[in-house]
Structure formats: C-alpha cells, structure tokens
Design an enzyme around this catalytic site. Structure first.
Site, PDB file in Angstrom:
ATOM      1  N   GLU A 189      33.917 -11.219  16.500  1.00 54.09           N
ATOM      2  CA  GLU A 189      34.657  -9.992  16.782  1.00 54.09           C
ATOM      3  C   GLU A 189      34.012  -9.265  17.952  1.00 54.09           C
ATOM      4  O   GLU A 189      32.799  -9.274  18.118  1.00 54.09           O
ATOM      5  CB  GLU A 189      34.682  -9.081  15.559  1.00 54.09           C
ATOM      6  CG  GLU A 189      35.498  -7.825  15.785  1.00 54.09           C
ATOM      7  CD  GLU A 189      35.953  -7.170  14.489  1.00 54.09           C
ATOM      8  OE1 GLU A 189      36.537  -6.081  14.567  1.00 54.09           O
ATOM      9  OE2 GLU A 189      35.736  -7.752  13.417  1.00 54.09           O
TER      10      GLU A 189
ATOM     11  N   GLU B 193      38.909  -5.482   2.495  1.00 54.42           N
ATOM     12  CA  GLU B 193      38.495  -6.202   3.696  1.00 54.42           C
ATOM     13  C   GLU B 193      36.975  -6.329   3.632  1.00 54.42           C
ATOM     14  O   GLU B 193      36.284  -5.330   3.450  1.00 54.42           O
ATOM     15  CB  GLU B 193      38.918  -5.416   4.942  1.00 54.42           C
ATOM     16  CG  GLU B 193      38.594  -6.096   6.256  1.00 54.42           C
ATOM     17  CD  GLU B 193      38.992  -5.232   7.444  1.00 54.42           C
ATOM     18  OE1 GLU B 193      39.487  -5.784   8.428  1.00 54.42           O
ATOM     19  OE2 GLU B 193      38.804  -3.988   7.376  1.00 54.42           O
TER      20      GLU B 193
END
Length: 250
Positions: free
Chosen positions: A218, A127
């Site tokens: 985010e 990730e």
C-alpha cells in the site's frame, strides 16, 4: 480497502475513497521460465479483483500519480509507483483463514507505504492488517493501543480504530480496523495469522466471516518499488533448494 484511510487522518486531511465495485478478471495460468518472463499488467485505472495462477488478487487505486501493478509467475506480484495518491493491492487467498503465510521479496517505499497481510470479514464488518514493514508513517499510531502479541520471532503492537460512514467492501458503512504492527520491520518470513486472531480476540477484537486475505503493498503520496511473493506450506521446498519460488504455486 485502504489502511491509510482512518489513521492518516490524524496526520493529514486526506480522505481515501475505498471499497468501490470491482470488475472481475480471471487471468490465465502462465508457464514462466527464467528466459520467458511473461507478465500480466494492470494499469493505475484498472481496479479489479479475481484469480491469477491459482491465487486471489485484489487491486485498487484512486488514480493519482503513476502506479503499475504487475502479476507475475505463480504467487508473485510487483508494484512500481511515483508520486501517487492512494493504492493497495496484492495476492493471496479467498477466503482468509488462520493460515501461516510465508512471503518474501523486496519493498522500498520513499514516504508513506507499507507491506501487510490485509483482509476483511463480514458480520462484523472488519478491515484488518498485520503490518510487517512501513515507510515514514506508522499506520497504527492513529489508533487505540490494546496491547502486544509476540509471534514469528517478533513483537507486534495491537491497535483498533473506527471508521464512521466510510466506504467498505459492502458500501458506505461504519466499521472497525484491527492492526498488528511489527516493532522490528522486516520483508520476508512467516506470519501465523491464527496467533494474531487469538490475540485480537483476547482484547475483545472479534472477527466475522472471512472474505479475502492478501499480502498487500500500500502507498499514499509516495514513490517506490515492491516485488513480493506469497506462499504457504510449499515454502519448505524452496528452503531445501528443491525448487525456487518462481516454480511453485501454493
């Protein structure tokens, strides 16, 4: 799917739940004019990924607080949130590459939030984030500093961290997170992904086969608005005044 996952553990007891299965959504192409602002809205509970107006998108939320993800014209998306749990979403491409990404817009978090190029690879399962701006918490601060990379008019600190038996795009797995965090925050500009990939490789941080790559907003236990567009080569047309970003699908 969330960057706060491992690194925020150093700052709080929160454990994010990520990588849940998505339902697919293929949004219709929508012709947008300045007088006709048609938007496709995704509510807080509608976790999904798919394509919209020629771009890949991904959206995930843990359902906490109030958050709305809105897909607009071409490459544009926006997020408004208040007192949320954890969420991440944006538009981009599938698969990811070393492309140069031009992006712009606005990003104004109150609390923990950040704007980043975000993606995954498989074999190895990684990730990754190239963080362009963030709110009150530096998401790289909980990782191991590996060095720096200078590119696109700025310097980025490079970090690596490990997630053990945590949710991912392939279920519960152990995997690493790679981070480049820009030392001078900005919202808008070019991000040459290949330069980050090359720097990571020099630090022994190798990638696998690319899955998606998006310019993501985010947030975690925070509030704010974000309104972002993403482009590649077509950005030059906008810079020369021949078209506006609302007219371009790249």
């Amino acid at each position: 799917m969330v960057s706060f996952k491992s690194l925020l553990l150093a700052a709080s007891a929160f454990t994010a739940v990520l990588g849940r299965p998505f339902d697919s959504f293929d949004g219709p192409d929508v012709n947008i004019t300045d007088a006709d602002e048609l938007l496709v809205r995704r509510q807080v509970t509608a976790n999904s990924e798919g394509t919209h107006n020629g771009y890949f998108y991904s959206w995930w939320s843990d359902g906490g607080g109030q958050v709305t993800y809105t897909m607009g014209a071409g490459s544009r998306y926006s997020v408004t949130w208040k007192d949320t749990g954890n969420f991440v979403g944006g538009k981009g491409w599938n698969p990811g590459t070393g492309r140069t990404i031009n992006y712009g817009g606005s990003f104004s978090p109150q609390g923990n939030g950040y704007l980043a190029v975000y993606g995954w690879t498989r074999n190895p399962l990684i990730e990754y984030y190239v963080v362009e701006s963030y709110g009150t918490y530096n998401p790289g601060s909980g990782g191991q500093l590996k060095g720096t990379v200078t590119t696109d008019g700025g310097t980025y600190n490079v970090y690596v961290s490990t997630r053990t038996n945590q949710p991912s795009i392939d279920g519960t797995r152990t995997f690493q997170q790679y981070w480049s965090v820009r030392t001078s925050k900005r919202v808008g500009g070019a991000v040459t992904m290949q330069n980050h990939f090359n720097a990571w490789a020099q630090f022994g941080m190798n990638l696998g086969a690319h899955y998606y790559q998006i310019v993501a907003t985010e947030g975690y236990q925070s509030s704010g608005p974000s309104d972002i567009y993403v482009q590649t080569q077509c950005k030059s047309l906008c810079d020369r005044g021949r078209v506006t970003w609302r007219d371009v699908v790249c």
